[in-house]
Design a protein around this motif. Structure first.
Motif, short mmCIF file in Angstrom:
data_model
loop_
_atom_site.label_atom_id
_atom_site.label_comp_id
_atom_site.label_asym_id
_atom_site.label_seq_id
_atom_site.Cartn_x
_atom_site.Cartn_y
_atom_site.Cartn_z
N ALA A 274 0.88 -1.16 0.00
CA ALA A 274 0.00 0.00 0.00
C ALA A 274 0.91 1.21 0.00
N VAL A 275 0.74 2.10 -0.97
CA VAL A 275 1.69 3.19 -1.17
C VAL A 275 1.05 4.54 -0.87
N SER A 276 1.73 5.30 -0.04
CA SER A 276 1.37 6.69 0.20
C SER A 276 2.19 7.53 -0.76
N VAL A 277 1.52 8.07 -1.77
CA VAL A 277 2.17 8.85 -2.83
C VAL A 277 2.22 10.30 -2.36
N VAL A 278 3.39 10.76 -1.95
CA VAL A 278 3.54 12.07 -1.33
C VAL A 278 4.32 12.99 -2.28
N ALA B 63 0.48 13.83 -7.46
CA ALA B 63 0.35 12.70 -6.53
C ALA B 63 -0.95 11.94 -6.78
N HIS B 64 -2.04 12.68 -6.98
CA HIS B 64 -3.32 12.04 -7.25
C HIS B 64 -3.28 11.29 -8.58
N GLN C 107 -1.25 -4.58 -7.45
CA GLN C 107 -1.72 -5.30 -6.28
C GLN C 107 -2.02 -4.41 -5.09
N GLY C 108 -1.18 -3.41 -4.88
CA GLY C 108 -1.29 -2.59 -3.68
C GLY C 108 -2.28 -1.45 -3.81
N ASP C 109 -2.72 -0.94 -2.68
CA ASP C 109 -3.58 0.24 -2.63
C ASP C 109 -2.69 1.48 -2.76
N ALA C 110 -3.30 2.65 -2.93
CA ALA C 110 -2.53 3.89 -3.00
C ALA C 110 -3.38 5.05 -2.54
N ILE C 111 -2.77 5.97 -1.82
CA ILE C 111 -3.39 7.23 -1.47
C ILE C 111 -2.45 8.35 -1.87
N ALA C 112 -2.98 9.52 -2.09
CA ALA C 112 -2.17 10.68 -2.49
C ALA C 112 -2.23 11.73 -1.39
N GLU D 185 1.03 11.07 9.52
CA GLU D 185 -0.16 10.79 10.33
C GLU D 185 -1.32 10.31 9.46
N ALA D 186 -1.50 10.97 8.31
CA ALA D 186 -2.59 10.58 7.41
C ALA D 186 -2.35 9.18 6.84
N THR D 187 -1.09 8.84 6.57
CA THR D 187 -0.77 7.51 6.07
C THR D 187 -1.09 6.45 7.10
N VAL D 188 -0.68 6.69 8.33
CA VAL D 188 -0.96 5.74 9.41
C VAL D 188 -2.46 5.59 9.61
N ASP D 189 -3.19 6.70 9.60
CA ASP D 189 -4.64 6.65 9.80
C ASP D 189 -5.33 5.89 8.67
N SER D 190 -4.88 6.11 7.43
CA SER D 190 -5.56 5.53 6.27
C SER D 190 -5.12 4.10 5.98
#
Length: 274
Positions: A42-46, A53-54, A66-71, A87-92
């Protein structure tokens, strides 16, 4: 992630390890994000460029990796914004197992024309930015059963020089000094820290240097081609993996052999065996 792990080595309650990648909206960072997602992270795209990023997160979803992703937006010169991204990565996503401090810029500027402010600016982004990223991520990494940090350095500075990039080279050499002492500090926590040293890689930034530069650099690579973001992503994926658990404080060169020849004459002596 939690130190309580399932049989597959991932944290209990999730099928994925989580990676936070800075500067992931463009170039090498984009390639790293895609490779980690393809490997099931799961990747946090920063990125400071939130739209980019989005776009990368959407690509990961649309390609069915395979993995999820958030921006998430963050400016590596501003510790508070990195802390918010962590913090947002840990929460999500439930935690952070891997941090890739990838942000780097390389505006050309020869010493006699380079202002002190410009010198400090690139130090703040490339070198202090990596420090801030690591510092902000440490509380989360300490919760992982196998925390990994990967820094994006370069062959320029640690191994080679190029006119106009004394400031850039200083930052990339500085990352290795930071890495070595950090490796000793973090070893008792079970966290490794390593660096990739790319040679010339086909990115938007490299293309902006012009065809002449690209041709010159391609001719200097024994393998006869420039690297790709995917090449760097593959190296990062290895250093981020549990297979690399006994490697720390190591600079891994990915340059197609560019730093091997003693001189241009050595390149001209190369021949293909029949």
């Amino acid at each position: 992630m939690s130190s309580e792990t399932a049989d597959n080595g991932t944290a209990t309650g999730t099928d994925e390890r989580v990676a936070l990648v800075t500067g992931a909206g463009h170039g090498i960072g984009r390639g790293i994000a895609h490779r980690l997602a393809a490997d099931g992270y799961a990747v946090s795209v920063v990125d400071i460029d939130e739209d980019a990023a989005h776009e990368v997160a959407d690509e990961i979803h649309n390609l069915g990796e395979q993995g999820d992703a958030i921006a998430l937006p963050a400016d590596v010169t501003d510790l508070a914004t990195i802390e918010m991204a962590v913090e947002a990565t840990v929460d999500s996503l439930g935690g952070i197992d891997v941090v890739v401090a990838n942000v780097g810029v390389y505006p050309s500027g020869r010493i006699d024309a380079l202002s002190v402010d410009s010198w400090h600016e690139i130090m703040d982004i490339n070198l202090a930015g990596a420090f801030r990223t690591v510092k902000a991520s440490l509380p989360a990494l300490k919760q992982s059963d196998s925390g990994r940090i990967v820094l994006t350095s370069s062959i320029t500075g640690p191994m080679t020089g190029y006119p106009g990039w004394a400031h850039y080279g200083a930052t990339k050499a500085g990352l290795l000094g930071f890495m070595r002492s950090a490796a000793l500090e973090l070893a008792p926590e079970g966290i490794t820290i390593n660096a990739v040293l790319p040679g010339n890689v086909k990115t938007e930034q490299l293309e902006a240097l012009g065809d002449e530069y690209i041709e010159e650099m391609t001719e200097s690579v024994p393998l006869g081609t420039l690297g790709t973001p995917e090449d760097i992503g593959a190296a990062v994926a290895f250093l981020a993996s549990k297979d690399a658990g006994f490697i720390t404080g190591h600079p891994l060169v990915i340059d197609g052999g560019q730093t091997l020849p003693e001189s241009q004459a050595a390149l001209s002596e190369m021949s293909v065996s029949e």
